[in-house]
Motif scaffolding. Structure first.
Motif, short mmCIF file in Angstrom:
data_model
loop_
_atom_site.label_atom_id
_atom_site.label_comp_id
_atom_site.label_asym_id
_atom_site.label_seq_id
_atom_site.Cartn_x
_atom_site.Cartn_y
_atom_site.Cartn_z
N SER A 2 0.81 -1.20 0.00
CA SER A 2 0.00 0.00 0.00
C SER A 2 0.85 1.27 0.00
O SER A 2 0.39 2.33 -0.39
N ASP A 3 2.11 1.17 0.49
CA ASP A 3 2.96 2.35 0.54
C ASP A 3 3.84 2.48 -0.70
O ASP A 3 4.70 3.35 -0.76
N LEU A 4 3.63 1.62 -1.71
CA LEU A 4 4.43 1.67 -2.93
C LEU A 4 3.62 2.27 -4.07
O LEU A 4 2.40 2.15 -4.12
N PHE A 5 4.32 2.89 -4.98
CA PHE A 5 3.69 3.47 -6.15
C PHE A 5 4.09 2.64 -7.37
O PHE A 5 5.22 2.16 -7.45
N THR A 6 3.17 2.46 -8.29
CA THR A 6 3.48 1.73 -9.52
C THR A 6 3.60 2.74 -10.66
O THR A 6 2.61 3.36 -11.05
N GLU A 7 4.80 2.89 -11.17
CA GLU A 7 5.03 3.79 -12.30
C GLU A 7 5.04 2.95 -13.57
O GLU A 7 5.85 2.04 -13.72
N LEU A 8 4.14 3.26 -14.48
CA LEU A 8 4.04 2.54 -15.75
C LEU A 8 4.27 3.51 -16.90
O LEU A 8 3.60 4.53 -17.00
N PHE A 147 2.91 -13.65 -9.59
CA PHE A 147 3.89 -13.48 -8.53
C PHE A 147 3.53 -12.27 -7.69
O PHE A 147 2.65 -11.47 -8.06
N LYS A 148 4.20 -12.11 -6.59
CA LYS A 148 4.01 -10.97 -5.69
C LYS A 148 5.17 -10.01 -5.89
O LYS A 148 6.34 -10.37 -5.74
N ALA A 149 4.85 -8.79 -6.24
CA ALA A 149 5.89 -7.79 -6.49
C ALA A 149 6.54 -7.35 -5.19
O ALA A 149 5.90 -7.34 -4.12
N GLN A 150 7.80 -6.98 -5.29
CA GLN A 150 8.56 -6.47 -4.15
C GLN A 150 9.05 -5.06 -4.46
O GLN A 150 9.11 -4.66 -5.62
N PRO A 151 9.39 -4.30 -3.41
CA PRO A 151 9.91 -2.95 -3.64
C PRO A 151 11.10 -2.97 -4.58
O PRO A 151 11.96 -3.84 -4.49
#
Length: 391
Positions: A2-8, A147-151
């Motif tokens: 929740s504290d991560l941003f996804t930049e695409l 899969f589960k993404a990581q920082p």
């Protein structure tokens, strides 16, 4: 997550001598669920026909992915619905669908495109996958990875214009291939661990182009990158507060902001300088050939530019209507915005009489309208999180 941003972001170069790209890249973000969907489709051949095929496939894929949880089933429907070229024995379009949820769970479905690359800790990492065969008794296979993404994870996906770059040349008889692209991406990230998705996508496409003879694109070259990271924050302050009594509050918001700070507007910069007790200096030599007013420097602020003229050109850049070439203040400001994830606009509402002069060019919009338009473009086109505060 929740504290991560996804930049695409993605970058594309169309095949030489073609007026339109045969690859399609579509993105959809659900603002309520924060689910992010992206589709890269490669139409058979090139030009208008390939463009139509790619966009039809991408639109169909993104609609199915958005509407249904079990996308694997509908991806198989798409695979079996796509006709196969009787000469080349391949589908009329390929696709990669990337489905990312706010909890960090990622599903990637691929048909015909080169396998995606997952960079984890700066290294290409293998991801388990399942394959589903076509029901039309051909060789096509649907590849599904979860899969589960990581920082700091980066997902790199592309059309075969990347992997087949340089094919037939002495240096790359079989093309650049996935391994070459993966090694190149690793080098880029090792060189700049904070490299944005936008910069990495551009680097991969340009890297593929450099491997082509005479640096001529013999196919459409498209690369998308999804980057999971701690959000980068920017404050853009423009315009003096409605009341002079608000000047200290205006300056304090800039001073205490945890991130990049930008001031756009001479009066706004003068207020900040006065409240900071620091000197505002104008740099007349940097970008001295620019048609836009020069930038200034103020200790404690990352960038200081002129207001309406510069912001108008920033909007042109973001909308793809840039009027001025070369380096200038608006391009620098735009780069800051595009490299940020969460952007807060602090907009002063004091009327500047100079901008109400009917003899001034039409594009000199009043500040509030201009900032709203910039915010809308950043949200809708670049998927940034934007807030506006009027003071």
């Amino acid at each position: 997550m929740s504290d991560l941003f996804t930049e695409l972001e993605f970058h594309q170069v169309r095949k030489a001598a073609e007026h339109t790209a045969g690859d399609a890249f579509l993105v959809h973000k659900n603002t309520e669920s924060n689910r992010l969907l992206a589709v890269l489709s490669d139409g058979l051949g090139s030009g208008v026909k390939a463009n139509i095929l790619a966009h039809m496939t991408a639109n169909m894929a993104i609609r199915f992915a958005e509407a249904y949880t079990d996308f694997v089933h509908y991806a198989r429907v798409i695979m079996n619905a796509l006709p196969v070229c009787q000469v080349r024995k391949i589908a009329y379009a390929t696709f990669t669908v990337l489905d990312c949820n706010p909890d960090g769970s990622v599903q990637i479905v691929e048909l015909g495109n080169p396998p995606f690359i997952l960079l984890r800790n700066g290294k290409a990492t293998e991801v388990p996958f399942r394959e589903f065969c076509s029901e039309q008794e051909d060789s096509r296979k649907l590849r599904v990875s979860r899969f589960k993404a990581q920082p700091e994870d980066r997902i790199i996906f592309f059309s075969d214009g990347v992997t087949e770059a340089g094919m037939g040349s002495t240096a790359y008889p079989l093309g650049w291939r996935n391994r070459g692209c993966a090694e190149f991406s690793e080098e880029q990230v090792q060189r700049d661990q904070r490299m944005s998705a936008r910069d990495l996508a551009r680097a991969v496409v340009n890297g593929a182009l450099r491997r082509e003879p005479d640096r001529t694109a013999y196919d459409d070259i498209t690369c998308g990158v999804l980057y999971f990271r701690t959000p980068r924050k920017t404050l853009l302050a423009s315009g003096p507060p409605f009341s002079e009594k608000k000047d200290p509050e205006f300056a304090e918001q800039i001073r205490s902001f945890d991130g990049t700070t930008i001031i756009s507007g001479g009066t706004s910069a003068e207020i900040a300088a006065r409240e900071f007790g620091r000197e505002l200096q104008t740099d007349l030599f940097r970008y001295r050939r620019s048609p836009l007013p020069p930038i200034s420097e103020l200790d404690g602020v990352d960038l200081v530019t002129e207001g309406i003229l510069t912001l108008t050109e920033v909007l042109n850049i973001l909308e793809g209507k840039e009027k001025y070439t070369g380096d200038h203040a608006a391009r620098l400001l735009s780069e800051h915005l595009l490299n940020s994830d969460i952007i807060h606009f602090l907009v002063g509402t004091r009327i500047n009489q100079a901008h109400q002069d009917p003899n001034l060019p039409v594009e000199l919009e009043i500040r509030r309208s201009l900032m709203r338009r910039i915010a809308t473009v950043l949200e809708e086109r670049y998927l940034k999180e934007v807030t506006l505060e009027f003071i």
